[in-house]
Design a protein around this motif. Sequence first.
Motif: not given
Length: 501
Positions: A125-127, A132-136, A142-143, A149-150
């Motif tokens: 998610m960090a990658t 797609v910014p938002d997973f900082s 969001p992460s 889901i994954i």
Amino acid sequence: MADNTSTGSSGSAAKASDSSKKVGLIGLVGIVISAMIGGGIYNLPQNMAADASAGAIIIAWVVTGIGIWFIANTFRILSAARPELTNGLYTYAEKGFGKLIGFFVAYGYWICNCFALVAYSVLVMATLDYFVPDFSGGNNIPSIIGGSIITWIMYLLALQGAKSTSFLNIIGTIGKLLPVAIFIIAVATVFKFSVFMEGFWGMKGTIDLTFSWDNVMPQVQATMLVTLWLFLGIEGAVVVSGKAKSQAAVRKATTIGFLVTLALYIIVSLLPLGVYSQADVGAMADPSMAAIMLDKFGKWGEILVNAGVIVSVLSSWLVWMLMLGEMPLAASKSGIFPKAFVKENKKGSPSTALLWTTIIVQIVLVISFFIGSNAWTTMISITSVMALPCYLFCTLFLFKIAIKKEYPEGIFASRNMAVFTGAAGSLYGLWLIYAAGLNYLMVACIVYAVGLPLYIVGVRQHDPKAKLFAKTSDKVIVAVVVALGIAGLVYSIVTFGHVKL
């Protein structure tokens, strides 16, 4: 029972059908490499340089290579010496040291690798935040949603069975090795030996240090949890050996996977030190391989590496889902996990074990939100520390059967080799426990103590009249585990405060 009374032709057909579901050498090699090479290799330059100079890194890889080889060779020898034990770590511990120790190995291996899957989620998610910014950070809200889901998609894929997904493992292995190969070739073109030799044993300010044990060994020790994390999965072929076409394929896959992976790790960790100083590499952002490619070769290199991280992690994630289902299944069949874990679907996948694995990963994934910026480090450190007893009891089991002359004649490794491998692997495991440090050992103690009720429920379900902890040694083990669990809880509260590791 019906199989025992079937005709010869139908028995042959069943055997042929069973064989078609088995995993061959290439598939097993893919499992071993995919289990070991996750996203960690893409941040390996920074992870190693943060604590060690080029000379110390070389020593660390020599120590790790030799130590991990003894562990790998333990699995190779045991697959030949005790081929009937087809679920690896748990069955070796149970046969060698009793059901209680077998339970702790099965439980510890299962739970620690649930933490590993959460580490994968944080990394992937960090990658993705690059695209797609938002997973900082990889563990914000969001992460957590994306990782969840994954996680459930991987559960559905794992339900299809080891054979059905072995092709995906092979494709995933190729996909993860290609960016690494491109990185190695590209960085080799800008490598300078003079840069590599600067600060070879470390720097103190502007002073180039010379070799001394007092200077080098703390650097080597500081890398041990990183190197152990990178080799988790060396037992991949052994864990799924019950699904393998032959034990010979298991041995070959373990050897090939180990050698390929070790070579890649050494090259990837050392090459950047011929381009940058140790301080520069140690300060790079994650994944450091992408930072190097961006700086030296442009945007395409950064995109390639970040895409490689995602492919690599997803491939390893699927492999670990497959492997983790096998351990509770084997433990349940032996009567120490609840009966529900013995259930398999039509594809031969341990459906209940996979479901509970996914649930535990989901819970730890939510918890990771509260850990903050240290989520990745925390997850890989807990995974590494909890895996140590699992490996240690396997090497001790080999040593035990070899010195007691329970060792068979006529296999590829002599009894003396088995004694030496078991002893050396055990010493390496004990040294790793020492090198791990107190903080994460205490957390591991808590997790192991929490698992005791699962053992009690499992034994009672399979045999309501069974005496729990009938042996004196079992009582001692339980007392020690509970005491360490309480000590770990007190230590963690005092040391970490608000559970911030």
